[in-house]
Design a protein around this motif. Structure first.
Motif, mmCIF file in Angstrom:
data_model
loop_
_atom_site.group_PDB
_atom_site.id
_atom_site.type_symbol
_atom_site.label_atom_id
_atom_site.label_comp_id
_atom_site.label_asym_id
_atom_site.label_seq_id
_atom_site.Cartn_x
_atom_site.Cartn_y
_atom_site.Cartn_z
ATOM 1 N N ARG A 69 -14.073 -4.370 -4.605
ATOM 2 C CA ARG A 69 -14.578 -5.693 -4.963
ATOM 3 C C ARG A 69 -14.333 -6.092 -6.337
ATOM 4 O O ARG A 69 -13.865 -7.159 -6.627
ATOM 5 N N ALA A 70 -14.485 -5.102 -7.294
ATOM 6 C CA ALA A 70 -14.366 -5.617 -8.704
ATOM 7 C C ALA A 70 -12.944 -5.385 -8.985
ATOM 8 O O ALA A 70 -12.387 -6.711 -9.796
ATOM 9 N N ASN A 71 -12.040 -4.689 -8.323
ATOM 10 C CA ASN A 71 -10.501 -4.815 -8.376
ATOM 11 C C ASN A 71 -10.027 -6.300 -7.923
ATOM 12 O O ASN A 71 -9.320 -6.983 -8.724
ATOM 13 N N ILE A 72 -10.303 -6.731 -6.696
ATOM 14 C CA ILE A 72 -10.015 -7.990 -6.175
ATOM 15 C C ILE A 72 -10.537 -9.272 -7.257
ATOM 16 O O ILE A 72 -9.704 -9.927 -7.390
ATOM 17 N N ASP A 73 -11.614 -8.933 -7.408
ATOM 18 C CA ASP A 73 -12.534 -10.116 -8.340
ATOM 19 C C ASP A 73 -11.760 -10.250 -9.782
ATOM 20 O O ASP A 73 -11.299 -11.339 -10.132
ATOM 21 N N ALA A 74 -11.449 -9.002 -10.245
ATOM 22 C CA ALA A 74 -10.786 -8.945 -11.638
ATOM 23 C C ALA A 74 -9.386 -9.452 -11.437
ATOM 24 O O ALA A 74 -9.074 -10.212 -12.607
ATOM 25 N N LEU A 75 -8.628 -9.333 -10.479
ATOM 26 C CA LEU A 75 -7.256 -9.941 -10.265
ATOM 27 C C LEU A 75 -7.264 -11.402 -10.072
ATOM 28 O O LEU A 75 -6.560 -12.258 -10.907
ATOM 29 N N LYS A 76 -8.311 -11.723 -9.327
ATOM 30 C CA LYS A 76 -8.489 -13.343 -9.253
ATOM 31 C C LYS A 76 -8.976 -13.975 -10.543
ATOM 32 O O LYS A 76 -8.478 -15.186 -10.707
ATOM 33 N N ARG A 77 -9.643 -13.482 -11.408
ATOM 34 C CA ARG A 77 -10.325 -14.026 -12.795
ATOM 35 C C ARG A 77 -8.901 -14.198 -13.510
ATOM 36 O O ARG A 77 -9.233 -15.080 -14.397
ATOM 37 N N LEU A 78 -8.110 -13.113 -13.520
ATOM 38 C CA LEU A 78 -7.173 -13.388 -14.195
ATOM 39 C C LEU A 78 -5.993 -14.369 -14.001
ATOM 40 O O LEU A 78 -5.003 -14.625 -14.548
ATOM 41 N N GLY A 79 -6.140 -14.881 -12.896
ATOM 42 C CA GLY A 79 -5.195 -16.045 -12.196
ATOM 43 C C GLY A 79 -4.309 -15.638 -11.397
ATOM 44 O O GLY A 79 -3.470 -16.196 -11.011
ATOM 45 N N VAL A 80 -4.380 -14.190 -10.747
ATOM 46 C CA VAL A 80 -3.407 -13.699 -9.657
ATOM 47 C C VAL A 80 -3.559 -14.530 -8.719
ATOM 48 O O VAL A 80 -4.644 -15.083 -8.056
ATOM 49 N N THR A 81 -2.308 -15.184 -8.160
ATOM 50 C CA THR A 81 -2.409 -15.764 -6.731
ATOM 51 C C THR A 81 -1.617 -14.946 -5.438
ATOM 52 O O THR A 81 -1.966 -15.279 -4.471
ATOM 53 N N ASP A 82 -0.627 -13.907 -5.838
ATOM 54 C CA ASP A 82 -0.282 -12.959 -4.841
ATOM 55 C C ASP A 82 -0.436 -11.661 -5.047
ATOM 56 O O ASP A 82 -0.075 -11.268 -6.188
ATOM 57 N N VAL A 83 -1.022 -10.975 -4.130
ATOM 58 C CA VAL A 83 -1.533 -9.516 -4.379
ATOM 59 C C VAL A 83 -0.226 -8.674 -3.649
ATOM 60 O O VAL A 83 -0.040 -8.676 -2.295
ATOM 61 N N ILE A 84 0.091 -7.755 -4.370
ATOM 62 C CA ILE A 84 1.202 -6.842 -3.403
ATOM 63 C C ILE A 84 0.624 -5.338 -3.739
ATOM 64 O O ILE A 84 0.606 -4.791 -4.637
ATOM 65 N N SER A 85 0.131 -4.729 -2.400
ATOM 66 C CA SER A 85 -0.330 -3.423 -2.584
ATOM 67 C C SER A 85 0.558 -2.569 -2.115
ATOM 68 O O SER A 85 1.393 -2.724 -1.084
ATOM 69 N N VAL A 86 0.886 -1.487 -2.930
ATOM 70 C CA VAL A 86 1.838 -0.472 -2.782
ATOM 71 C C VAL A 86 1.167 1.001 -2.629
ATOM 72 O O VAL A 86 0.328 1.246 -3.752
ATOM 73 N N SER A 87 1.014 1.712 -1.777
ATOM 74 C CA SER A 87 0.360 2.671 -1.432
ATOM 75 C C SER A 87 1.191 3.727 -0.590
ATOM 76 O O SER A 87 1.785 3.570 0.257
ATOM 77 N N ALA A 88 0.822 5.074 -0.976
ATOM 78 C CA ALA A 88 1.320 6.229 -0.292
ATOM 79 C C ALA A 88 0.752 6.425 1.207
ATOM 80 O O ALA A 88 -0.272 6.211 1.361
ATOM 81 N N CYS A 89 1.618 6.714 2.135
ATOM 82 C CA CYS A 89 0.929 6.602 3.791
ATOM 83 C C CYS A 89 1.824 7.792 4.235
ATOM 84 O O CYS A 89 2.808 8.322 4.056
ATOM 85 N N GLY A 90 1.015 8.269 5.493
ATOM 86 C CA GLY A 90 1.646 9.141 6.385
ATOM 87 C C GLY A 90 2.314 8.203 7.489
ATOM 88 O O GLY A 90 2.102 7.278 7.711
ATOM 89 N N SER A 91 3.344 8.875 8.220
ATOM 90 C CA SER A 91 3.925 8.227 9.409
ATOM 91 C C SER A 91 3.584 8.631 10.806
ATOM 92 O O SER A 91 3.591 9.941 10.979
ATOM 93 N N PHE A 92 3.437 7.908 11.707
ATOM 94 C CA PHE A 92 3.310 8.289 13.053
ATOM 95 C C PHE A 92 4.593 8.320 13.840
ATOM 96 O O PHE A 92 4.597 8.315 15.140
ATOM 97 N N ARG A 93 5.694 7.487 13.347
ATOM 98 C CA ARG A 93 6.852 7.288 13.891
ATOM 99 C C ARG A 93 8.003 8.143 13.327
ATOM 100 O O ARG A 93 8.117 8.176 12.069
ATOM 101 N N GLU A 94 9.012 8.697 14.164
ATOM 102 C CA GLU A 94 9.929 9.700 13.866
ATOM 103 C C GLU A 94 10.988 8.748 12.900
ATOM 104 O O GLU A 94 11.526 9.288 12.107
ATOM 105 N N GLU A 95 11.085 7.511 13.355
ATOM 106 C CA GLU A 95 12.202 6.627 12.447
ATOM 107 C C GLU A 95 11.598 6.210 11.341
ATOM 108 O O GLU A 95 12.443 5.718 10.483
ATOM 109 N N MET A 96 10.237 6.083 11.175
ATOM 110 C CA MET A 96 9.711 5.974 9.801
ATOM 111 C C MET A 96 9.387 7.338 9.149
ATOM 112 O O MET A 96 8.425 7.736 9.044
#
Length: 290
Positions: A69-96
Motif C-alpha cells: 500500500r505504501a509503495n503504490i501510494d508513494a508512486l501516486k504522490r510523486l505523480g506516476v501515471t503508469d506503473v510497470i511491474s517487473v518481477s522474477a517468476c517460475g514457468s509452468f509452460r515448456e515454451e516459456m
C-alpha cells in the motif's frame, strides 16, 4: 492531456538506467507507512521516471512484508501515471523458458497474509479487476521487449502465492494442469489490485527464471540457478524499460480502458457516513473524487 510519469517497480539493477537525467533518490512519506525504499526519480528521453526497488536495496523485504500500500501510494504522490511491474517468476509452460519474458494479463491470487485494499470500514469501495492489467501499457512493454531482442510472450496468467517457500510438487502440478496458470510469483498481488484502486495503469512483465518444480527434467527450484538467470534478465529489463519513454511519450491522454477512472462508481459509502480519518489517508489514492 496531462504529464506522463512512468513508475517502475522492480528488483536489483532495474533502477540503474543509463541516461537518467537529474537522478535523485527521494524519500516519500505515506499514511500507510514507509515504502520499500527511497524512490529514484529523473527524466529519460524527456519523460519523467520513478524507480522503486520492491524489496528495498539489499533485498530486505520478503514477499509478504513488502509494504504494497505504501509503495503504490508513494508512486501516486510523486505523480506516476503508469506503473510497470517487473518481477522474477517460475514457468509452468515448456515454451516459456528461463530467460523469456511474459506480458501478464491475468492473475490468480493465492496470497493470504497481506493487506489488499486501501478501502475498508469508514469508506467502502469495490473496483473491478476483471482485466487487472492495462492493455495499452502491456502493448508498449511487448513492443519494447521485442525491440531489444528478448523472447517475449504476449499474455499469460500469473499465480501469486504467499511464499516465501517455493511450491510443493503437488501444488506446482495443480496450478499448471488444473488451474491453467502460466507463471508463478510472489509479488504482483496485491500490487495490481492496489494500482487499480489508485487509478494507475498497471502492466506486469514476468521474467522467467526457472520451471518451478513440475518439470520432470529440471527438478526442484534452485536459488543459485534463479539468481544466475535473474542477473541476465535484469540487463534485458533495463534495455526494455529504456525504450518505454519513446513509446509512451511525455504527455498522457485518458486511458482508453478506464484504468485512470476505476473509482468513478466504486465508492459506496455515503459522503456523510465516511470516516474522516480514513478519508485523510486516501488523499493521494482517491483525491480525484474525495
Amino acid at each position: 492531456m496531462a504529464d506522463a510519469m512512468i513508475g517502475v517497480i522492480g528488483g536489483s539493477g532495474l533502477y540503474e538506467i543509463d541516461g537518467l537525467e537529474g537522478a535523485e533518490w527521494q524519500k516519500v512519506e505515506t499514511p500507510w507507512g514507509a515504502p520499500s525504499d527511497a524512490i529514484l526519480t529523473g527524466t529519460l528521453d524527456g519523460v519523467k521516471m520513478a524507480f522503486l526497488p520492491r524489496h528495498g536495496r539489499g533485498h530486505v523485504h520478503s514477499p509478504t512484508t513488502v509494504p504494497y500500500r505504501a509503495n503504490i501510494d508513494a508512486l501516486k504522490r510523486l505523480g506516476v501515471t503508469d506503473v510497470i511491474s517487473v518481477s522474477a517468476c517460475g514457468s509452468f509452460r515448456e515454451e516459456m523458458a528461463p530467460g523469456d519474458f511474459v506480458i501478464v494479463d491475468q492473475f490468480i491470487d493465492r496470497t493470504f497474509a497481506r493487506e489488499k485494499s486501501f478501502f475498508g470500514t469508514g469508506c467502502v469501495a469495490h473496483v473491478s479487476v476483471a482485466h487487472p492489467t492495462c492493455p495499452r501499457l502491456g502493448a508498449a512493454c511487448l513492443e519494447a521487449a521485442k525491440d531489444t531482442g528478448i523472447n517475449v510472450h504476449n499474455g499469460g496468467t500469473y499465480l501469486a502465492m504467499e511464499g516465501p517457500q517455493f511450491s510443493t510438487l503437488a501444488e506446482s502440478k495443480m496450478y499448471r494442469d488444473s488451474w491453467g496458470a502460466d507463471v508463478i510469483g510472489m509479488t504482483n498481488m496485491p500490487e495490481a489490485k492496489l494500482a487499480r484502486e489508485a487509478e494507475l495503469c498497471y502492466a506486469s512483465v514476468a521474467m522467467i527464471t526457472d520451471y518451478d518444480s513440475w518439470h520432470p527434467d529440471h527438478g526442484e527450484v534452485d536459488v543459485t540457478q534463479i539468481i544466475a538467470t535473474l542477473m541476465g534478465n535484469a540487463a534485458h529489463a533495463r534495455d526494455m524499460v529504456a525504450k518505454l519513454p519513446a513509446l509512451l511519450g511525455a504527455e498522457r491522454a485518458p486511458c482508453p480502458h478506464g484504468c485512470d477512472r476505476a473509482l468513478e462508481y466504486a465508492i459506496l459509502t455515503a459522503p456523510e457516513a465516511r470516516d474522516k480519518t480514513v478519508m485523510a489517508k486516501l488523499d493521494a489514492v482517491a483525491g480525484r473524487l474525495l
